[in-house]
Design a protein around this motif. Sequence first.
Motif, mmCIF file in Angstrom:
data_model
loop_
_atom_site.group_PDB
_atom_site.id
_atom_site.type_symbol
_atom_site.label_atom_id
_atom_site.label_comp_id
_atom_site.label_asym_id
_atom_site.label_seq_id
_atom_site.Cartn_x
_atom_site.Cartn_y
_atom_site.Cartn_z
ATOM 1 N N GLU A 140 0.854 -1.178 0.000
ATOM 2 C CA GLU A 140 0.000 0.000 0.000
ATOM 3 C C GLU A 140 0.890 1.227 0.000
ATOM 4 O O GLU A 140 1.697 1.411 0.909
ATOM 5 C CB GLU A 140 -0.898 0.026 1.238
ATOM 6 N N GLY A 141 0.771 2.046 -1.013
ATOM 7 C CA GLY A 141 1.579 3.253 -1.089
ATOM 8 C C GLY A 141 1.715 3.726 -2.516
ATOM 9 O O GLY A 141 0.980 3.312 -3.402
ATOM 10 N N ASN A 142 2.684 4.596 -2.729
ATOM 11 C CA ASN A 142 2.910 5.139 -4.059
ATOM 12 C C ASN A 142 4.315 4.781 -4.532
ATOM 13 O O ASN A 142 4.946 3.889 -3.984
ATOM 14 C CB ASN A 142 2.677 6.656 -4.053
ATOM 15 N N ALA A 143 4.807 5.508 -5.538
ATOM 16 C CA ALA A 143 6.119 5.191 -6.126
ATOM 17 C C ALA A 143 7.287 5.640 -5.264
ATOM 18 O O ALA A 143 8.421 5.275 -5.541
ATOM 19 C CB ALA A 143 6.215 5.819 -7.511
ATOM 20 N N LEU A 144 7.034 6.417 -4.213
ATOM 21 C CA LEU A 144 8.128 6.894 -3.352
ATOM 22 C C LEU A 144 8.137 6.231 -1.981
ATOM 23 O O LEU A 144 9.175 5.861 -1.477
ATOM 24 C CB LEU A 144 8.059 8.409 -3.188
ATOM 25 N N CYS A 145 6.959 6.106 -1.359
ATOM 26 C CA CYS A 145 6.883 5.545 -0.011
ATOM 27 C C CYS A 145 5.638 4.658 0.119
ATOM 28 O O CYS A 145 4.643 4.884 -0.556
ATOM 29 C CB CYS A 145 6.787 6.651 1.035
ATOM 30 N N GLY A 146 5.725 3.695 1.017
ATOM 31 C CA GLY A 146 4.586 2.824 1.238
ATOM 32 C C GLY A 146 4.830 1.871 2.389
ATOM 33 O O GLY A 146 5.815 1.961 3.098
ATOM 34 N N VAL A 147 3.889 0.931 2.541
ATOM 35 C CA VAL A 147 3.968 -0.035 3.634
ATOM 36 C C VAL A 147 3.742 -1.425 3.080
ATOM 37 O O VAL A 147 2.887 -1.650 2.229
ATOM 38 C CB VAL A 147 2.959 0.299 4.761
ATOM 39 N N PHE A 148 4.570 -2.366 3.553
ATOM 40 C CA PHE A 148 4.422 -3.785 3.224
ATOM 41 C C PHE A 148 3.771 -4.446 4.429
ATOM 42 O O PHE A 148 4.213 -4.244 5.563
ATOM 43 C CB PHE A 148 5.790 -4.432 2.974
ATOM 44 N N PRO A 149 2.745 -5.269 4.240
ATOM 45 C CA PRO A 149 2.103 -5.924 5.387
ATOM 46 C C PRO A 149 2.994 -6.995 5.991
ATOM 47 O O PRO A 149 4.066 -7.284 5.467
ATOM 48 C CB PRO A 149 0.844 -6.534 4.766
ATOM 49 N N ASP A 150 2.492 -7.603 7.082
ATOM 50 C CA ASP A 150 3.250 -8.669 7.777
ATOM 51 C C ASP A 150 3.681 -9.756 6.821
ATOM 52 O O ASP A 150 3.015 -10.204 5.984
ATOM 53 C CB ASP A 150 2.397 -9.310 8.875
#
Length: 150
Positions: A140-150
């Motif tokens: 979840e995020g964009n081309a610069l920053c985001g989050v990867f789930p567990d």
Amino acid sequence: MLKALQGRSNLISFALKSAGLVSTLCFSLTACVGVGLSFPEKITLKTDAYKAQSSRSITPQISRSSRSTPTREWCGITVWALIVPVPLKLPVCESYYEQSFGNDQFGREAVLLNTQQKVPSPLYACGPFMVLAPIFHGYEGNALCGVFPD
């Protein structure tokens, strides 16, 4: 007096050059940098018995609770810098499962609430190669920053 001013000038010049070097290094990173946060998350789900009483404007009363044996887990923060994880965690968080009991609408004892506390550990990341991150499931995020789930 003049020497003191020259000393301060040299110190300021050194500080500016150091800050410029650090800024240049940060902006020219070729790897992904990020932060992994691990803190307890508490989820409480209402059962059908609880919902049935609530729908009739009856406040469900909890008579007792049963909790599993708590498990100590590592929580805190992990900083990822140039593919090297720097953990800043301690085993001070608890994970457990709890059931809260009370009387249902017919006066029988029933489970009213199910509560679970766990320590998820998603990875928050930023960097120039984050455009490739959507390849991973759940990103979840964009081309610069985001989050990867567990």
